[in-house]
Design an enzyme around this catalytic site. Structure first.
Site, PDB file in Angstrom:
ATOM      1  N   ASP A 101       0.733  -1.213  -0.186  1.00 11.86           N
ATOM      2  CA  ASP A 101       0.091   0.156  -0.023  1.00 11.86           C
ATOM      3  C   ASP A 101       1.069   1.155  -0.002  1.00 11.86           C
ATOM      4  O   ASP A 101       1.366   0.977   0.387  1.00 11.86           O
ATOM      5  CB  ASP A 101      -1.203   0.068   1.686  1.00 11.86           C
ATOM      6  CG  ASP A 101      -2.182   0.679   1.375  1.00 11.86           C
ATOM      7  OD1 ASP A 101      -2.508   0.896   0.215  1.00 11.86           O
ATOM      8  OD2 ASP A 101      -1.768   1.812   2.614  1.00 11.86           O
ATOM      9  N   GLU A 137      15.044 -13.804  -0.461  1.00 13.68           N
ATOM     10  CA  GLU A 137      15.445 -14.570   0.369  1.00 13.68           C
ATOM     11  C   GLU A 137      14.828 -16.055   0.601  1.00 13.68           C
ATOM     12  O   GLU A 137      15.193 -17.003   1.105  1.00 13.68           O
ATOM     13  CB  GLU A 137      14.984 -13.981   2.216  1.00 13.68           C
ATOM     14  CG  GLU A 137      16.497 -12.811   2.579  1.00 13.68           C
ATOM     15  CD  GLU A 137      16.170 -12.344   3.588  1.00 13.68           C
ATOM     16  OE1 GLU A 137      15.357 -13.014   4.428  1.00 13.68           O
ATOM     17  OE2 GLU A 137      16.644 -11.205   3.872  1.00 13.68           O
TER      18      GLU A 137
END
Length: 537
Positions: free
Chosen positions: A204, A262
């Site tokens: 957002d 990751e």
């Protein structure tokens, strides 16, 4: 992390946005929940989409309906439990659907424990986790920043005897990304959900993580550049280049991407409003967000070919490293059939818009109900709950009109959304477009949407190919080619309300993308209003 160099799953994917409050309610409280989403997963999978994006499902006082988060690592009680979420995730994955969560890391609720500690003093451990500033000598806020929901972007707190910054409601204080501890905490929020198995995030207001530390005044929009849209809302009378959209915001996007890397095959895409020129700085390439979207199409009311041409040719094409999202609709915006057509619905326009959406280059973001051709709901004052509507009613009714519940069964109580009383009303002109009616109608918007999604998957040029616009005289026809993986297609759409002509290149063969009425006589196309087709070259 995997070293596989195959095309990422999200490039060319179709992502279906679910507004959980309004999707399906299973406990009769009138608010949608996670079990309701799980109940409707077979429907979502039947659309042929690749992923679902869930608007916020975290605990919240709901002053901005979930976009004011009070706990980033839990589930809102009205939505269910963490066990419900884990089961939903498993069931979605079992149907081949990725799950993307909304993350609201630019700001939190004022009820979040971080803010509750921050406001206690100027020297507690979280005193600078939010953006605090002294008043000017005469007591007014430290600068001219305006909040997106109206008024000053600063509110006074008597405990600290300082102002705090909020880009939206005063109950949504801005997190201070200049504090490394805040950034680390936010990255740990991402890891919490990634470790649970989610496939990515929609971020957002991703353009507003990092503010100008000097608190410089925003400059005005020049008088010559002001439109009716600017004048309708005071914050649009200034350029938001210091409270958001800063060059430093790039490093925040890179921190997010580093976390995503990751994990295998995860996606982070951002919402970028106000300054589209910053889009390519924040997204694309190997170290920024994977992708994102701007509001160029979402706020357009003209439906003119030049809007689409300019967006790709002037903004996107210079950004070779950026694969875009393409979207016409979401929980913040007047629905496209209302924006581009008006009234209580236009199924021909809905089919055309869906066909255009799914043939343009990008990862498609489709909002719940768009596949039904739902128009916005014109609400009475008693129903308005959105703070924007509360501010401007009746001249502007806010965002509630695009957030009303999904109509599942035309004749059922609350159109099958809930056994109780729905939190927002479902009008008759939504009931006539209910899922149960459209599923059995071969000419419906829903059947058309499923068909176009399937065709998009079948043609690699549409899913992953490049786009090039064809010069056409006048402002009726939008024509472009999509080319990739040995395939070249021509898409031709009449966006106007008048009949149009178009001459096809020799050797063009019609394929299974057709909307409205298109008559071919040799190489001459006669295209009825709001109609179009695609051809193989």
């Amino acid at each position: 992390m995997s070293s596989d160099k195959k095309t990422p799953w999200w490039q060319g994917a179709t992502v279906y946005q679910i507004y959980p409050r309004s999707f399906c309610d299973t406990n009769g409280d009138g608010v949608g929940d996670l079990k309701g989403i799980e109940r409707k997963l077979d429907y979502v999978a039947s659309l042929g989409v690749d992923a679902i994006w869930l608007s916020p499902i975290y605990p919240s006082p709901n002053r901005d309906f979930g976009y004011d988060v009070s706990d980033y690592c839990d589930i809102a009680p009205e939505m269910g439990t963490m066990a419900d979420f884990d089961r939903l995730l498993k069931e979605a994955h079992g149907r081949g659907l990725k799950v993307i969560l909304d993350q609201v890391l630019s700001h939190s609720s004022d009820q979040h424990k971080w803010f509750q500690e921050s406001l206690l003093s100027r020297n507690n451990p979280k005193s600078d986790w939010y953006v605090w500033a002294d008043a000017r000598e005469d007591g007014i806020p430290p600068n001219n920043w305006l909040a997106a929901f109206g008024g000053a972007a600063w509110s006074w707190h008597p405990v600290r005897r300082q102002y705090y910054f909020h880009k939206f409601l005063k109950s949504q204080p801005k997190l201070n990304f200049h504090n490394p501890a805040v950034v680390d905490a936010c990255m740990d929020v991402l890891r919490f959900w990634l470790d649970r198995g989610v496939d990515g995030f929609r971020l957002d207001v991703a353009n507003s993580y990092v503010h100008d530390e000097k608190l410089s005044d925003n400059p005005p929009v020049p008088m010559a550049g002001r439109t009716s849209a600017n004048w309708s809302h005071a914050p649009r009378l200034q350029r938001h280049i210091y409270d958001a959209n800063t060059p430093d915001n790039e490093w925040a996007m890179k921190r997010v991407r580093k976390v995503m890397d990751e994990y295998d095959e995860r996606l982070a895409f951002g919402e970028f409003s106000e300054e589209p020129s910053m889009f390519g700085i924040y997204a694309g390439g190997m170290d920024r967000l994977h992708t994102g979207y701007t509001f160029d199409f979402l706020e357009d009311r003209s439906f003119k070919p030049e809007v689409f041409r300019k967006y790709y040719e002037e903004l996107l094409m210079p950004l070779e490293h950026l694969w875009p999202c393409v979207t016409f609709s979401n929980h913040d915006i007047v629905r496209p059939v209302t924006r581009w057509g008006g009234g209580q619905g236009d199924d021909a326009l809905a089919k055309l818009a869906l066909t255009l959406l799914l043939t343009l280059k990008g990862t498609v973001l489709m909002y719940q109900g768009e596949e039904l051709g739902l128009p916005d709901v014109d609400l009475e004052r008693k129903w308005i709950q959105d703070p924007v509507g509360d501010l401007y009613f009746p001249f502007g009714k806010g965002r509630d009109g695009c957030r009303t519940p999904m109509p599942w069964k035309s004749e059922a109580h609350e159109a099958g959304f809930t056994s109780g009383d729905a939190w927002l009303p479902i009008p008759d002109y939504h009931r006539t477009r209910a899922v149960n009616l459209q599923e059995g109608d071969g000419a419906s918007v829903l059947v058309h949407a499923k068909h176009i999604i399937k065709v998009r998957k079948r043609h690699p040029a549409l899913a992953r190919g490049e786009i090039k616009f064809v010069e056409v005289e006048g402002d009726q026809i939008l024509a472009f080619t999509r080319e990739g993986e040995g395939e070249r297609l021509l898409c031709v759409f009449n966006l106007s309300r008048e009949e149009a002509k178009y001459v096809l290149p020799q050797g063009a063969h019609a394929i299974d993308i057709w909307t409205g009425e298109v008559v071919r006589d040799g190489d001459m196309l006669t295209i009825s209003p709001r109609s179009g087709a695609a051809f193989k070259l």
